[in-house]
Design an enzyme around this catalytic site. Structure first.
Site, PDB file in Angstrom:
ATOM      1  N   ASN A  62       0.831  -1.205   0.000  1.00 56.62           N
ATOM      2  CA  ASN A  62       0.000   0.000   0.000  1.00 56.62           C
ATOM      3  C   ASN A  62       0.863   1.252   0.000  1.00 56.62           C
ATOM      4  O   ASN A  62       1.906   1.324   0.655  1.00 56.62           O
ATOM      5  CB  ASN A  62      -1.036  -0.001   1.136  1.00 56.62           C
ATOM      6  CG  ASN A  62      -0.487  -0.290   2.504  1.00 56.62           C
ATOM      7  OD1 ASN A  62       0.473  -1.035   2.668  1.00 56.62           O
ATOM      8  ND2 ASN A  62      -1.087   0.305   3.512  1.00 56.62           N
ATOM      9  N   GLU A  64       0.378   5.226   0.546  1.00 56.37           N
ATOM     10  CA  GLU A  64      -0.553   6.237   1.045  1.00 56.37           C
ATOM     11  C   GLU A  64      -0.122   7.634   0.590  1.00 56.37           C
ATOM     12  O   GLU A  64       0.969   7.840   0.052  1.00 56.37           O
ATOM     13  CB  GLU A  64      -0.646   6.126   2.571  1.00 56.37           C
ATOM     14  CG  GLU A  64      -1.185   4.748   2.963  1.00 56.37           C
ATOM     15  CD  GLU A  64      -1.457   4.593   4.451  1.00 56.37           C
ATOM     16  OE1 GLU A  64      -1.031   5.442   5.259  1.00 56.37           O
ATOM     17  OE2 GLU A  64      -2.110   3.584   4.807  1.00 56.37           O
ATOM     18  N   CYS A  73      -4.227   0.632  -2.476  1.00 52.10           N
ATOM     19  CA  CYS A  73      -4.027  -0.619  -1.737  1.00 52.10           C
ATOM     20  C   CYS A  73      -2.946  -1.483  -2.396  1.00 52.10           C
ATOM     21  O   CYS A  73      -2.710  -1.406  -3.610  1.00 52.10           O
ATOM     22  CB  CYS A  73      -5.310  -1.436  -1.728  1.00 52.10           C
ATOM     23  SG  CYS A  73      -6.661  -0.717  -0.803  1.00 52.10           S
ATOM     24  N   GLU A  75      -2.991  -4.649  -3.096  1.00 56.24           N
ATOM     25  CA  GLU A  75      -3.473  -5.595  -4.113  1.00 56.24           C
ATOM     26  C   GLU A  75      -3.551  -4.933  -5.485  1.00 56.24           C
ATOM     27  O   GLU A  75      -3.216  -5.534  -6.500  1.00 56.24           O
ATOM     28  CB  GLU A  75      -4.856  -6.129  -3.724  1.00 56.24           C
ATOM     29  CG  GLU A  75      -4.884  -6.963  -2.448  1.00 56.24           C
ATOM     30  CD  GLU A  75      -5.069  -6.142  -1.177  1.00 56.24           C
ATOM     31  OE1 GLU A  75      -4.676  -4.953  -1.143  1.00 56.24           O
ATOM     32  OE2 GLU A  75      -5.612  -6.695  -0.203  1.00 56.24           O
ATOM     33  N   CYS A 112     -10.042  -5.446   0.160  1.00 58.67           N
ATOM     34  CA  CYS A 112     -11.217  -4.562   0.242  1.00 58.67           C
ATOM     35  C   CYS A 112     -12.078  -4.702  -1.019  1.00 58.67           C
ATOM     36  O   CYS A 112     -11.661  -5.306  -2.012  1.00 58.67           O
ATOM     37  CB  CYS A 112     -10.771  -3.112   0.431  1.00 58.67           C
ATOM     38  SG  CYS A 112     -10.185  -2.330  -1.081  1.00 58.67           S
ATOM     39  N   CYS A 115     -10.540  -3.525  -4.330  1.00 58.73           N
ATOM     40  CA  CYS A 115      -9.508  -4.444  -4.832  1.00 58.73           C
ATOM     41  C   CYS A 115     -10.136  -5.704  -5.405  1.00 58.73           C
ATOM     42  O   CYS A 115      -9.670  -6.243  -6.410  1.00 58.73           O
ATOM     43  CB  CYS A 115      -8.516  -4.796  -3.727  1.00 58.73           C
ATOM     44  SG  CYS A 115      -7.425  -3.414  -3.344  1.00 58.73           S
TER      45      CYS A 115
HETATM   46  N1  THU Z   1      -5.318  -1.558   2.406  1.00 55.46           N
HETATM   47  C1  THU Z   1      -4.761  -2.382   1.484  1.00 55.46           C
HETATM   48  O1  THU Z   1      -3.625  -2.183   1.055  1.00 55.46           O
HETATM   49  N2  THU Z   1      -5.490  -3.416   1.057  1.00 55.46           N
HETATM   50  C2  THU Z   1      -6.768  -3.694   1.457  1.00 55.46           C
HETATM   51  O2  THU Z   1      -7.414  -4.583   0.907  1.00 55.46           O
HETATM   52  C3  THU Z   1      -7.345  -2.943   2.561  1.00 55.46           C
HETATM   53  C4  THU Z   1      -6.631  -1.705   2.954  1.00 55.46           C
HETATM   54  C5  THU Z   1      -4.534  -0.384   2.841  1.00 55.46           C
HETATM   55  C6  THU Z   1      -5.087   0.928   2.379  1.00 55.46           C
HETATM   56  C7  THU Z   1      -4.557   1.863   3.440  1.00 55.46           C
HETATM   57  O3  THU Z   1      -3.232   2.263   3.056  1.00 55.46           O
HETATM   58  C8  THU Z   1      -4.461   1.012   4.684  1.00 55.46           C
HETATM   59  O4  THU Z   1      -4.497  -0.333   4.245  1.00 55.46           O
HETATM   60  C9  THU Z   1      -5.592   1.241   5.684  1.00 55.46           C
HETATM   61  O5  THU Z   1      -6.830   1.133   5.081  1.00 55.46           O
END
Ligand code: THU
Length: 160
Positions: A62, A64, A73, A75, A112, A115
């Site tokens: 991920n 940010e 994310c 994925e 999520c 994704c």
């Molecule tokens: N996140 C992912 O990388 N994958 C997911 O399927 C759920 C959430 C990340 C996004 C964000 O940077 C952090 O987790 C908190 O939501």
């Protein structure tokens, strides 16, 4: 009026050690990617590793951003990288691991909704299921044989 029942199946492994060697290695690559995540806001690190039919592994984590919705994310970072670099190859498996810097994640962390939708696109495009393995930092590993098990009634290209 009628009701429709939807059926999904998940295989549960007690731990990483119960996976076959190849899948365990893929999950270890997801864990390594997870530790390189850029997650200064959520302190929630996610790593993903994809195995392609040419034997190559593509990883993502991920990323940010201070403008929160601009982040992405793990994925999607991984699957878009695979789509960008190996558009002709088939994605066989995806391994995902998450770790929080604030508390212990001992339960599997599923991808999520956004994704799932993104992964579905590639499964449809390649006409082959993608095995998805996901876990927290420790504990059980869940496996779905196909993204379709995680996203029943998905919006697909043929709905357009
Ligand atoms: N996140 C992912 O990388 N994958 C997911 O399927 C759920 C959430 C990340 C996004 C964000 O940077 C952090 O987790 C908190 O939501």
């Amino acid at each position: 009026m009628k009701k429709i029942k939807l059926f999904s199946e998940i295989t549960v492994f007690d731990s990483l050690d119960e996976l076959d060697n190849g899948t365990k290695k893929l999950m270890e690559q997801a864990i390594a990617a997870r530790e390189m995540a850029y997650a200064p806001y959520s302190h929630f690190r996610v790593g993903a590793a994809l195995l392609l039919d040419n034997g190559i592994t593509v990883t993502g984590n991920n990323q940010e951003n201070a403008a929160f919705p601009s982040g992405l994310c793990a994925e999607r970072v991984a699957i878009y990288a695979a789509g960008a670099q190996y558009p002709e190859n088939v994605i066989l498996k995806m391994a995902i691991s998450a770790r929080s810097e604030n508390h212990k994640l001992d339960k599997p962390i599923p991808p999520c909704g956004a994704c799932r939708q993104a992964i579905a696109e590639y499964e449809i495009k390649q006409h082959k299921n993608i095995e998805i393995y996901f876990m927290g930092e420790t504990g059980e590993v869940y496996k779905s044989d196909s993204l379709a098990d995680l996203l029943p009634l998905l919006f697909a290209p043929d709905n357009l």
